[in-house]
Design a protein around this motif. Structure first.
Motif, PDB file in Angstrom:
ATOM      1  N   CYS A  32      60.507  72.692  49.745  1.00 39.28           N
ATOM      2  CA  CYS A  32      60.369  73.964  50.458  1.00 39.28           C
ATOM      3  C   CYS A  32      60.043  73.751  51.923  1.00 39.28           C
ATOM      4  O   CYS A  32      59.252  72.861  52.266  1.00 39.28           O
ATOM      5  N   ALA A  33      60.605  74.597  52.769  1.00 39.29           N
ATOM      6  CA  ALA A  33      60.118  74.720  54.134  1.00 39.29           C
ATOM      7  C   ALA A  33      58.822  75.520  54.085  1.00 39.29           C
ATOM      8  O   ALA A  33      58.642  76.382  53.223  1.00 39.29           O
ATOM      9  N   VAL A  34      57.931  75.235  54.999  1.00 39.56           N
ATOM     10  CA  VAL A  34      56.618  75.881  54.999  1.00 39.56           C
ATOM     11  C   VAL A  34      56.337  76.481  56.366  1.00 39.56           C
ATOM     12  O   VAL A  34      56.608  75.867  57.403  1.00 39.56           O
ATOM     13  N   GLY A  35      55.786  77.663  56.355  1.00 37.60           N
ATOM     14  CA  GLY A  35      55.413  78.315  57.598  1.00 37.60           C
ATOM     15  C   GLY A  35      53.977  78.777  57.562  1.00 37.60           C
ATOM     16  O   GLY A  35      53.391  78.970  56.492  1.00 37.60           O
ATOM     17  N   TRP A  36      53.406  78.927  58.739  1.00 35.98           N
ATOM     18  CA  TRP A  36      52.092  79.543  58.901  1.00 35.98           C
ATOM     19  C   TRP A  36      52.276  80.857  59.652  1.00 35.98           C
ATOM     20  O   TRP A  36      52.998  80.907  60.656  1.00 35.98           O
ATOM     21  N   PHE A  37      51.620  81.865  59.147  1.00 33.05           N
ATOM     22  CA  PHE A  37      51.602  83.182  59.779  1.00 33.05           C
ATOM     23  C   PHE A  37      50.156  83.609  59.941  1.00 33.05           C
ATOM     24  O   PHE A  37      49.269  83.073  59.296  1.00 33.05           O
ATOM     25  N   GLY A  42      45.495  96.015  60.619  1.00 38.39           N
ATOM     26  CA  GLY A  42      46.257  97.040  61.299  1.00 38.39           C
ATOM     27  C   GLY A  42      47.417  96.526  62.129  1.00 38.39           C
ATOM     28  O   GLY A  42      48.108  97.315  62.784  1.00 38.39           O
ATOM     29  N   LYS A  43      47.628  95.222  62.097  1.00 36.50           N
ATOM     30  CA  LYS A  43      48.721  94.637  62.882  1.00 36.50           C
ATOM     31  C   LYS A  43      49.718  93.948  61.965  1.00 36.50           C
ATOM     32  O   LYS A  43      49.409  93.596  60.820  1.00 36.50           O
ATOM     33  N   GLU A  44      50.895  93.739  62.465  1.00 34.65           N
ATOM     34  CA  GLU A  44      51.930  93.059  61.691  1.00 34.65           C
ATOM     35  C   GLU A  44      51.618  91.565  61.578  1.00 34.65           C
ATOM     36  O   GLU A  44      50.951  90.991  62.443  1.00 34.65           O
ATOM     37  N   ARG A  45      52.141  90.987  60.508  1.00 34.99           N
ATOM     38  CA  ARG A  45      51.982  89.549  60.328  1.00 34.99           C
ATOM     39  C   ARG A  45      52.799  88.836  61.405  1.00 34.99           C
ATOM     40  O   ARG A  45      53.960  89.166  61.643  1.00 34.99           O
ATOM     41  N   GLU A  46      52.196  87.848  62.025  1.00 31.09           N
ATOM     42  CA  GLU A  46      52.788  87.162  63.173  1.00 31.09           C
ATOM     43  C   GLU A  46      53.141  85.724  62.812  1.00 31.09           C
ATOM     44  O   GLU A  46      52.305  84.994  62.252  1.00 31.09           O
ATOM     45  N   PHE A  47      54.331  85.306  63.163  1.00 29.04           N
ATOM     46  CA  PHE A  47      54.753  83.924  62.949  1.00 29.04           C
ATOM     47  C   PHE A  47      53.980  82.996  63.878  1.00 29.04           C
ATOM     48  O   PHE A  47      53.793  83.290  65.058  1.00 29.04           O
ATOM     49  N   VAL A  48      53.567  81.850  63.329  1.00 23.93           N
ATOM     50  CA  VAL A  48      52.853  80.849  64.118  1.00 23.93           C
ATOM     51  C   VAL A  48      53.691  79.579  64.268  1.00 23.93           C
ATOM     52  O   VAL A  48      53.963  79.121  65.378  1.00 23.93           O
ATOM     53  N   VAL A  49      54.093  79.009  63.144  1.00 23.18           N
ATOM     54  CA  VAL A  49      54.812  77.735  63.172  1.00 23.18           C
ATOM     55  C   VAL A  49      55.439  77.493  61.812  1.00 23.18           C
ATOM     56  O   VAL A  49      54.978  78.031  60.799  1.00 23.18           O
ATOM     57  N   ALA A  50      56.496  76.691  61.785  1.00 23.73           N
ATOM     58  CA  ALA A  50      57.129  76.330  60.521  1.00 23.73           C
ATOM     59  C   ALA A  50      57.618  74.893  60.576  1.00 23.73           C
ATOM     60  O   ALA A  50      57.880  74.351  61.654  1.00 23.73           O
ATOM     61  N   ILE A  51      57.760  74.306  59.386  1.00 21.58           N
ATOM     62  CA  ILE A  51      58.208  72.923  59.273  1.00 21.58           C
ATOM     63  C   ILE A  51      59.200  72.827  58.121  1.00 21.58           C
ATOM     64  O   ILE A  51      59.058  73.491  57.104  1.00 21.58           O
ATOM     65  N   TYR A  60      57.746  76.446  66.765  1.00 21.15           N
ATOM     66  CA  TYR A  60      56.464  77.018  67.151  1.00 21.15           C
ATOM     67  C   TYR A  60      56.658  78.357  67.867  1.00 21.15           C
ATOM     68  O   TYR A  60      57.600  78.528  68.645  1.00 21.15           O
ATOM     69  N   ALA A  61      55.729  79.256  67.639  1.00 21.22           N
ATOM     70  CA  ALA A  61      55.667  80.451  68.473  1.00 21.22           C
ATOM     71  C   ALA A  61      55.227  80.052  69.873  1.00 21.22           C
ATOM     72  O   ALA A  61      54.439  79.109  70.036  1.00 21.22           O
ATOM     73  N   ASP A  62      55.716  80.759  70.865  1.00 23.27           N
ATOM     74  CA  ASP A  62      55.367  80.427  72.248  1.00 23.27           C
ATOM     75  C   ASP A  62      53.859  80.473  72.480  1.00 23.27           C
ATOM     76  O   ASP A  62      53.327  79.700  73.287  1.00 23.27           O
ATOM     77  N   SER A  63      53.187  81.351  71.772  1.00 24.18           N
ATOM     78  CA  SER A  63      51.762  81.552  71.996  1.00 24.18           C
ATOM     79  C   SER A  63      50.904  80.358  71.577  1.00 24.18           C
ATOM     80  O   SER A  63      49.747  80.252  71.986  1.00 24.18           O
ATOM     81  N   VAL A  64      51.462  79.462  70.768  1.00 19.89           N
ATOM     82  CA  VAL A  64      50.667  78.335  70.284  1.00 19.89           C
ATOM     83  C   VAL A  64      51.249  76.986  70.696  1.00 19.89           C
ATOM     84  O   VAL A  64      50.646  75.942  70.397  1.00 19.89           O
TER      85      VAL A  64
END
Length: 123
Positions: A32-37, A42-51, A60-64
């Protein structure tokens, strides 16, 4: 079926570091590919990074970018998220997710989810 358990969250001061772990079980986790969110109330789930399943490619998300690093240990069926130079805006519940498909920043592409671990960064 894949089960995911996150750990490593906590309270840290701005500028500090934490390492999150995502322990996977089930016959197909290693493929499986794995991601962190992350998500705040009250906010939407945000993508962080995936491998990818092989660990050979990451997104990676630009923010991290430049602060967070994802890695995976296939022998231990564990994916890690090293978070450095943490900021108060990184505060959220962090979720690990897995997909039998390709990595994606879209949460709906992931079939399996952990229960999350809280990360709180104080200023």
């Amino acid at each position: 079926q894949v089960q995911l358990v996150e750990s490593g969250g906590g309270l840290v001061q701005a500028g500090g570091s934490l390492r999150l772990s995502c322990a996977g079980s089930g016959r197909t986790f290693s493929s499986c590919a794995v991601g962190w969110f992350r998500q705040n109330p009250g906010k939407e789930r945000e993508f962080v990074v995936a491998i990818t399943w092989s660990g050979g490619s990451t997104t990676y998300a630009d923010s991290v970018k430049g602060r967070f690093t994802i890695s995976r240990d296939t022998a231990k069926n564990t994916v890690y998220l090293q978070m450095n130079s943490l900021k108060p805006e990184d505060t959220a519940v962090y979720y690990c997710a897995a997909t039998r498909g390709n990595t994606s920043p879209r949460s709906e592409r992931y079939e399996y989810w952990g229960r999350g671990t809280q990360v709180t960064v104080s200023s």
